[in-house]
Design a protein around this motif. Structure first.
Motif, PDB file in Angstrom:
ATOM      1  N   UNK A  11       0.812  -1.217   0.000  1.00  0.00           N
ATOM      2  CA  UNK A  11       0.000   0.000   0.000  1.00  0.00           C
ATOM      3  C   UNK A  11       0.847   1.270   0.000  1.00  0.00           C
ATOM      4  N   UNK A  12       2.105   1.182   0.448  1.00  0.00           N
ATOM      5  CA  UNK A  12       2.939   2.379   0.508  1.00  0.00           C
ATOM      6  C   UNK A  12       3.355   2.884  -0.877  1.00  0.00           C
ATOM      7  N   UNK A  13       3.369   1.978  -1.884  1.00  0.00           N
ATOM      8  CA  UNK A  13       3.804   2.320  -3.245  1.00  0.00           C
ATOM      9  C   UNK A  13       5.244   2.845  -3.304  1.00  0.00           C
ATOM     10  N   UNK A  14       6.034   2.504  -2.304  1.00  0.00           N
ATOM     11  CA  UNK A  14       7.432   2.912  -2.257  1.00  0.00           C
ATOM     12  C   UNK A  14       8.344   1.773  -2.698  1.00  0.00           C
ATOM     13  N   UNK A  15       7.999   0.559  -2.289  1.00  0.00           N
ATOM     14  CA  UNK A  15       8.842  -0.604  -2.573  1.00  0.00           C
ATOM     15  C   UNK A  15       8.363  -1.324  -3.827  1.00  0.00           C
ATOM     16  N   UNK A  16       9.302  -1.825  -4.639  1.00  0.00           N
ATOM     17  CA  UNK A  16       8.937  -2.523  -5.886  1.00  0.00           C
ATOM     18  C   UNK A  16       8.076  -3.753  -5.615  1.00  0.00           C
ATOM     19  N   UNK A  17       7.183  -4.118  -6.546  1.00  0.00           N
ATOM     20  CA  UNK A  17       6.307  -5.287  -6.358  1.00  0.00           C
ATOM     21  C   UNK A  17       7.066  -6.581  -6.091  1.00  0.00           C
ATOM     22  N   UNK A  54       6.397  -9.116  -2.962  1.00  0.00           N
ATOM     23  CA  UNK A  54       6.031 -10.522  -3.179  1.00  0.00           C
ATOM     24  C   UNK A  54       7.014 -11.473  -2.503  1.00  0.00           C
ATOM     25  N   UNK A  55       8.301 -11.180  -2.592  1.00  0.00           N
ATOM     26  CA  UNK A  55       9.308 -12.039  -1.964  1.00  0.00           C
ATOM     27  C   UNK A  55       9.186 -12.014  -0.442  1.00  0.00           C
ATOM     28  N   UNK A  56       8.888 -10.842   0.112  1.00  0.00           N
ATOM     29  CA  UNK A  56       8.693 -10.749   1.562  1.00  0.00           C
ATOM     30  C   UNK A  56       7.449 -11.539   1.969  1.00  0.00           C
ATOM     31  N   UNK A  57       6.392 -11.473   1.151  1.00  0.00           N
ATOM     32  CA  UNK A  57       5.189 -12.258   1.428  1.00  0.00           C
ATOM     33  C   UNK A  57       5.478 -13.750   1.432  1.00  0.00           C
TER      34      UNK A  57
END
Length: 401
Positions: free
Chosen positions: A323-329, A333-336
């Motif tokens: 939601x922050x739109x700061x970090x690349x997708x 996804x990798x953190x998820x």
């Protein structure tokens, strides 16, 4: 912290003298009392004259890395904590770090934990350092934590050095260009202007523009310097305000090449630092608070603090990060995936390694892009001045011919 000269008596009645680093006289008396010394006199030592940049007035990151690695080796060899601090303080070359280690040793001898003793010196040992040490003490793996911390600091310093080196080259080139143009405008152009005036006749438009700019610089050089300095100081003051810092940092992230470099460096710093903290046993909420402070960009800092708030409400990391739109997708996804598999620390380390390489590529791209841009800038600016001065000479030669 200041240095105090003290005199006191031991329980046996012997007189002792020495120097100690502390915040005030009461702290000195308290520290010596813990060592069973009755203080009879204590005075602050005069600092004397110091040249900025000399005399151990600051502690470099390299000094902390060397100290941490040596301390880890000693702890791993089985030496007591106090003895390690005593040995390292005597052989430390940096005077400020040496005094700090003496104070830390005295606090530890007085019953404080090593982490709490470090927290009294936040300008030298930041929250990241103190929290990792606290986790190492609690888990009985202080040597492992210190070794891991030194490696983390080395990688962080390498990343910072890469970015700094990318900015040094264009800065030097632009500075030299400005200096050369200033010399031409203040000393060289006036000689040509006098020659053209003596010759008479109408001058070409480029020559008129250059001579007018030269006259302006000669008459208002102090005003120009004053305005530049005032603008620089005003910008620094504005950037220190919350609104100013957020505005500037937001704009920097939107820049074509530099913004991409800043974003990638922020991701590498965030993932590596958080991964190191989680691996060391620091709670994730505390880890996010520490990482936010060391983000170096107000937009990234606020994004991480909002993620911390969402996690405290029971959400996952990946969801608020998206939601922050700061970090690349890809990072989200990798953190998820790391959260779902229970290997978040390992996943963060992999992301950090990947983005270290990305920063290398971004620095190379920025350097290769700036080189031709700087050459064009130098060619146009200095070339225009040279051509403007030679046009009347060609005209004079044709008239004489």
């Amino acid at each position: 912290m200041a240095t105090f000269v003290w005199t006191g008596r031991t329980k046996q009645g012997g007189i002792q003298k020495g120097e100690i680093a502390a915040g005030n006289k009461d702290e000195v008396i308290g520290l010596l009392r813990k060592q069973n010394i009755l203080v009879t006199s204590v005075n602050q030592k005069s600092g004397g004259f110091k040249i900025p940049g000399f005399g151990g007035g600051s502690v470099r990151g390299k000094d902390i890395v060397i100290f941490t690695r040596q301390f880890s080796t000693m702890i791993d060899a089985g030496l007591p904590l106090v003895q390690c601090l005593e040995i390292l303080s005597t052989q430390c070359e940096n005077k400020l770090l040496q005094k700090t280690l003496v104070t830390v040793r005295q606090d530890v001898e007085g019953g404080a934990t090593y982490a709490d003793s470090l927290r009294k010196h936040p300008k030298i040992f930041d929250d990241l350092y103190a929290n990792m040490v606290a986790a190492g003490e609690a888990g009985g793996i202080l040597d492992t934590i210190l070794n891991r911390l030194s490696k983390h600091m080395e990688k962080a310093m390498k990343l910072q050095k890469q970015i700094t080196s990318a900015m040094v080259y264009p800065g030097v080139i632009v500075s030299i260009a400005v200096l050369v143009i200033a010399v031409l405008m203040v000393w060289v152009i006036p000689a040509f202007a006098k020659m053209f005036t003596d010759f008479g006749g109408e001058l070409p438009l480029p020559t008129v523009i250059v001579i007018a700019a030269s006259n302006f610089m000669q008459h208002y050089i102090l005003l120009i310097v004053g305005v530049v300095v005032a603008c620089f100081m005003g910008f620094k003051k504005f950037y220190k305000t919350p609104v100013g810092r957020k505005l500037v940092d937001t704009y920097l992230l939107k820049l074509p090449v530099i913004g991409d470099l800043i974003r990638k460096a922020a991701v590498a710093n965030f993932t590596r630092t958080l991964g190191t903290l989680i691996t060391s046993g620091v709670p994730i909420l505390d880890g996010l608070a520490i990482v936010a402070k060391t983000a170096g960009n107000k937009v990234v800092e606020e994004a991480l603090l909002s993620v911390k708030q969402s996690i405290s409400e029971g959400k996952t990391i990946a969801e608020p990060l998206k939601k922050t739109n700061v970090f690349p997708p890809m990072v989200v996804q990798m953190i998820g995936v790391g959260e779902q598999t229970g290997a978040l620390d390992a996943m963060l380390e992999k992301i950090a390694d990947f983005y270290d390489d990305e920063v290398d590529a971004a620095v190379t791209a920025l350097t290769s892009l700036m080189e031709p841009a700087l050459m064009v800038f130098l060619g146009i600016s200095i070339g225009f001045i040279v051509i403007a001065m030679y046009l009347p000479i060609f005209k004079m030669a044709s008239v004489v011919g």
